[in-house]
Design a protein around this motif. Structure first.
Motif, PDB file in Angstrom:
ATOM      1  N   ARG A   7       0.841  -1.196   0.000  1.00  0.00           N
ATOM      2  CA  ARG A   7       0.000   0.000   0.000  1.00  0.00           C
ATOM      3  C   ARG A   7       0.876   1.246   0.000  1.00  0.00           C
ATOM      4  NH1 ARG A   7      -3.624  -0.923   4.190  1.00  0.00           N
ATOM      5  NH2 ARG A   7      -2.188  -0.004   5.664  1.00  0.00           N
ATOM      6  N   LYS A   8       1.965   1.175   0.765  1.00  0.00           N
ATOM      7  CA  LYS A   8       2.866   2.335   0.868  1.00  0.00           C
ATOM      8  C   LYS A   8       3.582   2.588  -0.463  1.00  0.00           C
ATOM      9  CE  LYS A   8       6.631   4.148   3.748  1.00  0.00           C
ATOM     10  NZ  LYS A   8       7.448   4.577   2.625  1.00  0.00           N
ATOM     11  N   THR A   9       4.229   1.526  -0.994  1.00  0.00           N
ATOM     12  CA  THR A   9       5.057   1.742  -2.189  1.00  0.00           C
ATOM     13  C   THR A   9       4.238   1.919  -3.461  1.00  0.00           C
ATOM     14  OG1 THR A   9       5.306  -0.638  -2.498  1.00  0.00           O
ATOM     15  CG2 THR A   9       7.027   0.479  -1.255  1.00  0.00           C
ATOM     16  N   LYS A  10       3.115   1.225  -3.550  1.00  0.00           N
ATOM     17  CA  LYS A  10       2.340   1.251  -4.798  1.00  0.00           C
ATOM     18  C   LYS A  10       1.253   2.323  -4.822  1.00  0.00           C
ATOM     19  CE  LYS A  10       4.422  -2.230  -6.748  1.00  0.00           C
ATOM     20  NZ  LYS A  10       5.301  -1.962  -7.908  1.00  0.00           N
ATOM     21  N   TYR A  11       0.956   2.882  -3.656  1.00  0.00           N
ATOM     22  CA  TYR A  11      -0.126   3.892  -3.607  1.00  0.00           C
ATOM     23  C   TYR A  11       0.289   5.146  -2.825  1.00  0.00           C
ATOM     24  CZ  TYR A  11      -3.125   0.365  -5.702  1.00  0.00           C
ATOM     25  OH  TYR A  11      -3.654  -0.560  -6.563  1.00  0.00           O
ATOM     26  N   GLU A  12       0.494   4.995  -1.500  1.00  0.00           N
ATOM     27  CA  GLU A  12       0.703   6.189  -0.663  1.00  0.00           C
ATOM     28  C   GLU A  12       1.895   7.021  -1.123  1.00  0.00           C
ATOM     29  OE1 GLU A  12      -1.265   4.197   3.349  1.00  0.00           O
ATOM     30  OE2 GLU A  12       0.904   4.313   3.139  1.00  0.00           O
ATOM     31  N   ASP A  13       3.032   6.350  -1.390  1.00  0.00           N
ATOM     32  CA  ASP A  13       4.232   7.095  -1.796  1.00  0.00           C
ATOM     33  C   ASP A  13       4.025   7.815  -3.127  1.00  0.00           C
ATOM     34  OD1 ASP A  13       5.367   6.162   0.468  1.00  0.00           O
ATOM     35  OD2 ASP A  13       6.807   4.817  -0.494  1.00  0.00           O
ATOM     36  N   LEU A  14       3.170   7.247  -3.969  1.00  0.00           N
ATOM     37  CA  LEU A  14       2.948   7.850  -5.291  1.00  0.00           C
ATOM     38  C   LEU A  14       2.235   9.190  -5.192  1.00  0.00           C
ATOM     39  CD1 LEU A  14       1.903   4.772  -7.492  1.00  0.00           C
ATOM     40  CD2 LEU A  14       4.173   5.696  -7.067  1.00  0.00           C
ATOM     41  N   LEU A  15       1.501   9.365  -4.103  1.00  0.00           N
ATOM     42  CA  LEU A  15       0.754  10.620  -3.951  1.00  0.00           C
ATOM     43  C   LEU A  15       1.695  11.814  -3.840  1.00  0.00           C
ATOM     44  CD1 LEU A  15      -2.065   9.435  -1.530  1.00  0.00           C
ATOM     45  CD2 LEU A  15      -2.321  10.066  -3.943  1.00  0.00           C
ATOM     46  N   SER A  16       2.891  11.572  -3.290  1.00  0.00           N
ATOM     47  CA  SER A  16       3.846  12.684  -3.228  1.00  0.00           C
ATOM     48  C   SER A  16       4.701  12.741  -4.487  1.00  0.00           C
ATOM     49  CB  SER A  16       4.724  12.582  -1.980  1.00  0.00           C
ATOM     50  OG  SER A  16       5.259  11.298  -1.876  1.00  0.00           O
ATOM     51  N   TYR A  17       4.804  11.628  -5.196  1.00  0.00           N
ATOM     52  CA  TYR A  17       5.594  11.612  -6.431  1.00  0.00           C
ATOM     53  C   TYR A  17       4.850  12.331  -7.564  1.00  0.00           C
ATOM     54  CZ  TYR A  17       8.093   9.786 -10.510  1.00  0.00           C
ATOM     55  OH  TYR A  17       8.790   9.683 -11.683  1.00  0.00           O
ATOM     56  N   TYR A  18       3.541  12.083  -7.638  1.00  0.00           N
ATOM     57  CA  TYR A  18       2.764  12.693  -8.722  1.00  0.00           C
ATOM     58  C   TYR A  18       2.199  14.043  -8.299  1.00  0.00           C
ATOM     59  CZ  TYR A  18       3.131   8.414 -11.400  1.00  0.00           C
ATOM     60  OH  TYR A  18       3.628   7.359 -12.111  1.00  0.00           O
ATOM     61  N   ASP A  19       1.822  14.828  -9.288  1.00  0.00           N
ATOM     62  CA  ASP A  19       1.269  16.152  -9.048  1.00  0.00           C
ATOM     63  C   ASP A  19      -0.244  16.002  -8.886  1.00  0.00           C
ATOM     64  OD1 ASP A  19       1.190  18.863  -8.765  1.00  0.00           O
ATOM     65  OD2 ASP A  19       1.208  19.292 -10.928  1.00  0.00           O
ATOM     66  N   VAL A  20      -0.684  15.939  -7.637  1.00  0.00           N
ATOM     67  CA  VAL A  20      -2.097  15.673  -7.381  1.00  0.00           C
ATOM     68  C   VAL A  20      -2.499  16.329  -6.064  1.00  0.00           C
ATOM     69  CG1 VAL A  20      -1.540  13.471  -6.241  1.00  0.00           C
ATOM     70  CG2 VAL A  20      -3.834  13.822  -7.161  1.00  0.00           C
ATOM     71  N   GLU A  21      -3.744  16.728  -5.994  1.00  0.00           N
ATOM     72  CA  GLU A  21      -4.263  17.245  -4.714  1.00  0.00           C
ATOM     73  C   GLU A  21      -5.186  16.185  -4.128  1.00  0.00           C
ATOM     74  OE1 GLU A  21      -6.083  21.112  -4.909  1.00  0.00           O
ATOM     75  OE2 GLU A  21      -7.235  20.734  -3.075  1.00  0.00           O
ATOM     76  N   LEU A  22      -4.882  15.765  -2.914  1.00  0.00           N
ATOM     77  CA  LEU A  22      -5.672  14.699  -2.290  1.00  0.00           C
ATOM     78  C   LEU A  22      -6.681  15.291  -1.316  1.00  0.00           C
ATOM     79  CD1 LEU A  22      -6.101  11.623  -1.689  1.00  0.00           C
ATOM     80  CD2 LEU A  22      -4.468  11.924   0.180  1.00  0.00           C
ATOM     81  N   ILE A  23      -7.913  14.842  -1.432  1.00  0.00           N
ATOM     82  CA  ILE A  23      -8.945  15.216  -0.456  1.00  0.00           C
ATOM     83  C   ILE A  23      -9.583  13.924   0.056  1.00  0.00           C
ATOM     84  CG2 ILE A  23     -11.147  16.388  -0.071  1.00  0.00           C
ATOM     85  CD1 ILE A  23     -10.415  18.324  -2.300  1.00  0.00           C
TER      86      ILE A  23
END
Lengths: 448, 57
Positions: free
Chosen positions: A86-102
């Motif tokens: 979950r960390k490597t395939k999803y959570e970490d990607l949120l900071s790698y990609y340009d995205v706003e999370l809500i």
């Protein structure tokens, strides 16, 4: 106003987010619950890990001749894998990609806006990728007695000695084998007359035989009338009763569509999922949908592809579609069940000359080497082109991608025959079944 | 608790030829769509017999 809002952060949502970035768009990603959706948290990843644990212990029993079974602690150990993936395939990607999370629950309040945590978010385009949830059938007493879904069965709150599985499709087969291999008594109650009834008949037959060989009781053509508490949990059917420590509902999944869709002018299809056209566009031209929420085949890889295609169509108007006929499907029991394309009956209904061949796994050298002769591979052709491949056997999940490619590229039987495959492999069975259209494979030497 | 099965698994419609009752395997299986439904047989003769029965009345 955002250019793109993605609702849901499972496989389809993440694939959509990555595609948006590739196209130079920063999306807003709205989701609730654990990041990653069903697959990594309570679906493919943990269930395949637990099936793998069962396979290891089966080998251990065969090698040592002793009755060794996994402890229920294995369910907790698999959580480490889930957390890591979950960390490597999803959570970490949120900071790698340009995205706003809500994080929050989204509801459409107009055709171009959703409300999340009391805040209205407007976007030019939307992707709905909210996934699915276990379908709980209306069985009298089930709520009072209590039950498990895949979620509880992957994180049991106690050790159990017996389990009744209601349902007889992919999820039922996988969990039945998983628990049987933890030395739990298991019974499958299936309403249809066959297990996995929408698969090729040969696969349905093998499914029952393989489950029974494991020591699992299989009762088909049975109707569950009610559930009540006894010493354990009693499932009352039209053919008698079964009592066990726990009940697992493996009766399918329902799309998560509680999104205020009426406010956006979006309708549902006959499966209760969001209605889309071939380009994954809903009735609202600015809203696309992908993944389980469509109510079709609920497959991780398909969801990801749909998420990517839907976002590309939404942002560029590229009108891409997905060839659903080349989408493979696997049941990860041991042996695996795998299929892609048309069944024989479906192909027969099409125009052209339908032919099929079934090759028993016992004709495949690698299956003999592995002492894993259960199963078969079946190929269906239409005018000589491969249109369907259906297989049961050790690791056939690993070869079904080649069959998908063959179907997608319109390969003929001869294309497969003329492609040199590695000997000895299970993947070679694909070439051998193609050869069966031309000759008697049982009369051939190796590597012909 | 151990599984308490107060049900006769034999009552299950099982994987048997729908005409002669012979147990089916993936190797002796013969299917035919009759009346919009796929039926399971051990051979084409049993499928013919089943189909004939469907039409006789």
């Amino acid at each position: 106003m955002y250019k793109l809002a993605i609702i849901g952060y499972g496989a389809a949502g993440f694939a959509g987010m990555i595609k948006a970035n590739e196209l130079g768009v920063k999306p807003v990603l709205i989701g609730k619950g654990e990041v990653g959706g069903t697959c990594v948290n309570v679906g493919c990843v943990p269930s395949k890990r637990m099936l793998h644990v069962g396979e290891i212990y089966k080998v251990a029993r065969e090698v040592t001749g002793s009755e060794v079974y996994p402890e229920f602690a294995a369910f907790r150990e698999k959580d480490l894998l889930v957390q890591e993936m979950r960390k490597t395939k999803y959570e970490d990607l949120l900071s790698y990609y340009d995205v706003e999370l809500i994080q929050g629950e989204a509801r459409f309040v107009s055709p171009h806006a959703v409300k999340v945590n009391g805040k209205v978010i407007e976007a030019e385009k939307f992707l709905i990728a909210t996934g699915s949830s276990p379908l709980v059938p209306d069985i009298p007493g089930i709520g009072e007695a209590g039950f498990w879904t895949n979620r509880e069965a992957l994180s049991p709150d106690r050790k159990i000695d017996s389990l009744v599985v209601i349902g007889g499709r992919a999820l039922a087969l996988e969990f039945a084998q998983m628990y049987r291999r933890m030395n739990v008594d298991v019974a499958i109650l299936q309403r249809s007359s066959k297990l996995i009834p929408d698969w090729e008949p040969e696969a349905s037959i093998e499914a029952r035989r393989i489950m029974e060989k494991e020591g699992i009781t299989v009762v088909t053509g049975v109707r569950v009338k009610e559930v009540r508490r006894g010493a354990g949990k009693v499932v009352v059917t039209d053919k008698g009763e079964v009592e066990a420590d726990e009940i697992l509902l493996a009766t399918g999944r329902k799309p998560n569509v509680e999104l205020g869709l009426d406010n956006a002018g979006i309708s549902l299809n006959e499966r209760g999922g969001i209605r889309v056209n071939q380009e994954l566009r809903t009735d609202n031209p600015n809203v696309y949908a992908a993944g389980d929420v469509l109510g079709g085949k609920m497959l991780e890889a398909l969801a990801g592809r749909q998420g990517s295609v839907a976002v590309e169509n939404a942002l560029t108007g590229s009108h891409k579609t997905i060839d659903e006929n080349a989408v493979p499907q696997v049941i990860f029991t041991q042996p695996n069940f795998a299929r892609v394309g048309l069944t024989e009956v479906e192909a027969r209904a099409k125009e052209g000359k339908m032919e099929s061949r079934v090759l028993p796994m016992s004709s495949v050298a690698k299956a003999e080497i592995l002492d894993a002769r259960d199963g078969f591979v079946k190929m269906v052709t239409l005018n000589g082109k491969v249109v369907g491949v259906h297989a049961v056997g050790e690791n056939v999940a690993e070869m079904i991608g080649e069959a998908s490619l063959a179907i997608r590229l319109g390969a003929s039987v001869d294309d497969l025959v003329e492609t040199v495959h590695v000997f000895p492999t299970i993947a070679e069975s694909l070439r051998l079944v193609a050869l069966a259209f031309r000759s008697d494979v049982s009369r051939l030497s190796c590597c012909v | 608790m151990k599984l308490n099965l107060r049900i006769n698994p034999e009552a299950s419609t099982g994987d048997k030829c729908e005409t002669c009752g012979k147990p089916l395997t993936s190797e002796n299986l013969y299917t035919r769509r009759i009346g919009g439904q796929v039926h399971y047989f051990c051979c084409s003769h049993c499928a013919d017999a089943f189909e004939k029965n469907q039409h006789c009345c």
